[in-house]
Design an enzyme around this catalytic site. Structure first.
Site, PDB file in Angstrom:
ATOM      1  N   GLU A 107       0.822  -1.211   0.000  1.00  0.00           N
ATOM      2  CA  GLU A 107       0.000   0.000   0.000  1.00  0.00           C
ATOM      3  C   GLU A 107       0.853   1.258   0.000  1.00  0.00           C
ATOM      4  O   GLU A 107       0.479   2.267  -0.595  1.00  0.00           O
ATOM      5  CB  GLU A 107      -0.946  -0.028   1.199  1.00  0.00           C
ATOM      6  CG  GLU A 107      -2.018  -1.103   1.052  1.00  0.00           C
ATOM      7  CD  GLU A 107      -2.940  -1.198   2.244  1.00  0.00           C
ATOM      8  OE1 GLU A 107      -4.163  -1.134   2.061  1.00  0.00           O
ATOM      9  OE2 GLU A 107      -2.424  -1.342   3.377  1.00  0.00           O
ATOM     10  N   GLU A 127      -3.660  -9.393   4.099  1.00  0.00           N
ATOM     11  CA  GLU A 127      -4.426  -8.962   5.265  1.00  0.00           C
ATOM     12  C   GLU A 127      -5.603  -9.879   5.616  1.00  0.00           C
ATOM     13  O   GLU A 127      -5.785 -10.215   6.803  1.00  0.00           O
ATOM     14  CB  GLU A 127      -4.927  -7.520   5.075  1.00  0.00           C
ATOM     15  CG  GLU A 127      -3.843  -6.456   5.176  1.00  0.00           C
ATOM     16  CD  GLU A 127      -3.232  -6.107   3.838  1.00  0.00           C
ATOM     17  OE1 GLU A 127      -2.645  -5.024   3.717  1.00  0.00           O
ATOM     18  OE2 GLU A 127      -3.331  -6.927   2.897  1.00  0.00           O
TER      19      GLU A 127
END
Length: 248
Positions: A107, A127
């Site tokens: 990210e 995640e």
């Protein structure tokens, strides 16, 4: 110990994530240090390059910290606020990805304006396997970068992109041997730094911050550029070099 290493130059700042004992996992201390970098570059804009160390870009956010974070911490947006701030820096941000860029590390790379990679780079979002969502930019930046089907394959099914796949998808702009990556990143910055800084800043803003009236925004930016001495000097130099060509 600092969690980032800096190499300050007149037109650029190299920042290297430096937590080798944790595969450069992004912890709160690193977040704070990167906010300090943002403070500086908002006041005195330069091109920012973000790389890793020891063949790893960033192995994600620090799971030892994430495990103990609360719903209130999630609402604070510890990583997402930083990545948004990096994305909004006045001058371009380049992620120099060698090795793994996972979770929050991916990210962070997605928040950059451009990504350049080594042939051993890998991008992924683990995640959901840890019981959380990729909430620091992957769900809104990655679909814009690679398209919704591929983004969903990565985010929902755990697909990891290698360097060549990332290049084919447009996620990175170039792939190099690890030994040549830093030099290639500096060469890319050299190309940007040779352009007019005011024009680059406005162009980045117009791309990143669309308005209901993009034409008016572009005209306002162009008006400021037209009033800049650099515009006249650069165009004069161009005409002097190429008298046979008079059009942009």
């Amino acid at each position: 110990m600092p969690t980032i290493l800096r190499d300050d130059r007149a037109d650029r700042l190299w920042v290297r994530l430096h937590r080798p004992e944790a595969r450069n996992a992004i912890d709160r201390a690193m977040v704070d240090e990167l906010h300090e970098v943002c403070d500086e570059l908002e006041r005195e804009p330069r091109i920012l390059l973000i790389g890793g160390s020891d063949g790893v870009f960033a192995g994600g956010a620090d799971i030892a910290e994430l495990r103990d974070r609360t719903p209130a911490d999630a609402r604070e947006g510890i990583n997402s606020r930083l990545f948004d701030r990096l994305a909004r820096l006045p001058m371009p941000v380049i992620a120099v990805v060698d090795g793994w860029a996972l979770g929050g590390g991916a990210e962070l790379a997605y928040a950059a304006d451009l990504r350049i990679a080594s042939d051993r780079a890998r991008f992924g979002s683990p995640e959901p396997s840890l019981g959380i969502v990729p909430a620091a930019g992957a769900t809104w930046r990655l679909p814009r970068l690679v398209g919704e089907p591929l983004a969903k394959h990565m985010l929902l099914a755990g697909r990891v992109l290698d360097a060549r796949e990332a290049l084919a998808a447009g996620l990175v702009v170039a792939v190099h041997d690890p030994s040549e990556l830093d030099a290639a990143a500096d060469a890319l910055v050299d190309r940007i730094a040779a352009l007019d800084p005011l024009a680059i800043r406005h162009t980045k803003r117009l791309i990143d911050d669309p308005t209901d009236d993009p034409r008016a925004a572009a005209e306002a930016a162009q008006a400021e550029c037209f009033g800049s001495p650099a515009k006249y000097e650069r165009m004069t130099a161009w005409l002097d070099r190429r008298p046979e060509r008079k059009n942009a």
